[in-house]
Design a protein around this motif. Structure first.
Motif, PDB file in Angstrom:
ATOM      1  N   ASN A   1       0.858  -1.176   0.000  1.00  0.00           N
ATOM      2  CA  ASN A   1       0.000   0.000   0.000  1.00  0.00           C
ATOM      3  C   ASN A   1       0.897   1.230   0.000  1.00  0.00           C
ATOM      4  OD1 ASN A   1       1.016   0.135   2.624  1.00  0.00           O
ATOM      5  ND2 ASN A   1      -0.835  -0.737   3.538  1.00  0.00           N
TER       6      ASN A   1
ATOM      7  N   HIS B   1      -2.065   6.639  -5.727  1.00  0.00           N
ATOM      8  CA  HIS B   1      -1.986   6.802  -4.276  1.00  0.00           C
ATOM      9  C   HIS B   1      -0.571   6.523  -3.784  1.00  0.00           C
ATOM     10  CE1 HIS B   1      -6.542   5.680  -4.076  1.00  0.00           C
ATOM     11  NE2 HIS B   1      -6.352   6.930  -4.430  1.00  0.00           N
ATOM     12  N   THR B   2       0.103   5.567  -4.429  1.00  0.00           N
ATOM     13  CA  THR B   2       1.470   5.216  -4.029  1.00  0.00           C
ATOM     14  C   THR B   2       2.473   6.250  -4.510  1.00  0.00           C
ATOM     15  OG1 THR B   2       0.950   2.853  -3.993  1.00  0.00           O
ATOM     16  CG2 THR B   2       3.275   3.453  -4.228  1.00  0.00           C
TER      17      THR B   2
ATOM     18  N   LEU C   1      -2.232  -6.198  -5.762  1.00  0.00           N
ATOM     19  CA  LEU C   1      -3.360  -5.282  -5.878  1.00  0.00           C
ATOM     20  C   LEU C   1      -4.676  -6.051  -5.973  1.00  0.00           C
ATOM     21  CD1 LEU C   1      -1.831  -2.633  -8.309  1.00  0.00           C
ATOM     22  CD2 LEU C   1      -2.179  -2.418  -5.852  1.00  0.00           C
TER      23      LEU C   1
ATOM     24  N   ARG D   1      -4.980   3.191  -7.897  1.00  0.00           N
ATOM     25  CA  ARG D   1      -4.253   2.711  -6.730  1.00  0.00           C
ATOM     26  C   ARG D   1      -2.771   3.048  -6.840  1.00  0.00           C
ATOM     27  NH1 ARG D   1      -6.966  -0.864  -3.622  1.00  0.00           N
ATOM     28  NH2 ARG D   1      -5.245  -2.306  -3.266  1.00  0.00           N
TER      29      ARG D   1
ATOM     30  N   SER E   1       3.476   1.379   2.922  1.00  0.00           N
ATOM     31  CA  SER E   1       4.608   0.452   2.808  1.00  0.00           C
ATOM     32  C   SER E   1       5.607   0.929   1.759  1.00  0.00           C
ATOM     33  CB  SER E   1       4.117  -0.959   2.482  1.00  0.00           C
ATOM     34  OG  SER E   1       3.517  -1.022   1.207  1.00  0.00           O
TER      35      SER E   1
ATOM     36  N   ASP F   1      -5.464  -7.592  -2.491  1.00  0.00           N
ATOM     37  CA  ASP F   1      -5.920  -6.575  -1.552  1.00  0.00           C
ATOM     38  C   ASP F   1      -7.398  -6.252  -1.753  1.00  0.00           C
ATOM     39  OD1 ASP F   1      -5.146  -4.830   0.618  1.00  0.00           O
ATOM     40  OD2 ASP F   1      -5.411  -3.159  -0.775  1.00  0.00           O
TER      41      ASP F   1
END
Length: 296
Positions: free
Chosen positions: A32, A77-78, A54, A74, A35, A57
């Motif tokens: 995520n 977001h990282t 992914l 997603r 991490s 999750d």
């Protein structure tokens, strides 16, 4: 505060420059965004987003059920929270060559440093499971060419993955890799190689950067970084390691709570509140809030 201080273009150049050194680049897979920040704090120079992670999750198996827009969202977001270049697993490009082209631009817009496309049929299977099917070499070269033509930033890394070793044999996988390089792939990901001799054969045959997938419980042995470096590989990938560690710890914790009626014995194994706040930059957010003029 907890956001990147570098631009996507800077991160892409950094990845290209790092690969050009010829030294092995260890690349852990993030679970995520938080991490990914830990990967950066631990001193690694790049991070990875696994399609299997992914999907898991989201409570889904790695069989092509996720979409390109889900992965891009997603991923963004990282990339918001790390200064590291991030490579993403883009499966088969999520459809036909036109879909692969759109996927490249979605991932560029998400701030990623690169992606890899594979030559499995769509929907795909996990690369270390039996029963995989690959498309023709010609169809995959069309995917690669479409991706190359869609790319707007020449520093965005386009890697081609071949799953042909388990389906057609090592020689066919090498021939495919050569064709993908000729089509414009910047790097190659030979999936599910079984031993050092096969890694060596690929290195001798291909003159672009190569990725070695060191996933656990797979088809091949886990080779250490010294061995991979001596074989001339450029990236050592640990795609699902952190997820497996985290989920193992979660299961252990749940069993402990159920058996003991308290989490007290688990405290020494936990990340502390102070460490979490440090990672999140709580103090920076508080300082920022107090520096704003009244009424802002």
């Amino acid at each position: 505060m907890l956001h990147t201080r570098t631009t996507p273009a800077e991160r892409r150049r950094a990845l290209h420059e790092r690969l050009a050194t010829g030294r092995l680049l260890p690349m852990p897979g993030a679970v995520n965004p938080l991490s990914a920040r830990l990967i950066q704090d631990a001193g690694f120079e790049a991070a990875y987003l696994s399609g299997a992670v992914l999907a898991a999750d989201l409570g889904l198996p790695d069989i092509g059920l996720t979409t390109s827009t889900e992965i891009a969202a997603r991923a963004q977001h990282t990339t918001r929270v790390t200064d590291l270049p991030v490579l993403v697993d883009a499966d088969t490009g999520f459809g036909e060559p036109m879909n692969a082209a759109r996927t490249v631009q979605l991932m560029e817009d998400a701030g990623l440093a690169g992606l890899h496309l594979e030559d499995q049929v769509n929907p795909k299977r996990c690369g270390h499971l039996d029963g995989k099917t690959v498309v023709s070499r010609e169809e995959m070269t069309r995917r690669v060419r479409a991706a190359v033509e869609a790319r707007r930033d020449p520093d965005f890394l386009l890697m081609a993955r071949t799953d042909a070793r388990a389906v057609e044999g090592l020689g066919a996988a090498i021939d495919r890799a050569r064709a993908y390089v000729d089509a414009g792939a910047d790097a190659i990901f030979p999936e599910a190689l079984t031993d050092e001799a096969e890694f060596e054969a690929f290195r001798k045959a291909i003159d672009v950067p190569l990725l070695a997938n060191m996933t656990e419980f797979g088809k091949g042995r886990l080779l250490n970084t010294r061995t991979l470096d001596s074989l001339g590989y450029n990236i050592a990938l640990y795609p699902v390691t952190l997820l497996r560690l985290a989920m193992g710890a979660v299961e252990d914790g749940l069993r402990t709570i159920a058996a003991e009626g308290t989490q007290e014995s688990l405290l020494p194994r936990m990340q502390t509140r102070s460490r979490l706040y440090e990672l999140l930059g709580y103090a920076d957010y508080t300082a920022f809030d107090f520096t704003l003029p009244p009424g802002t």
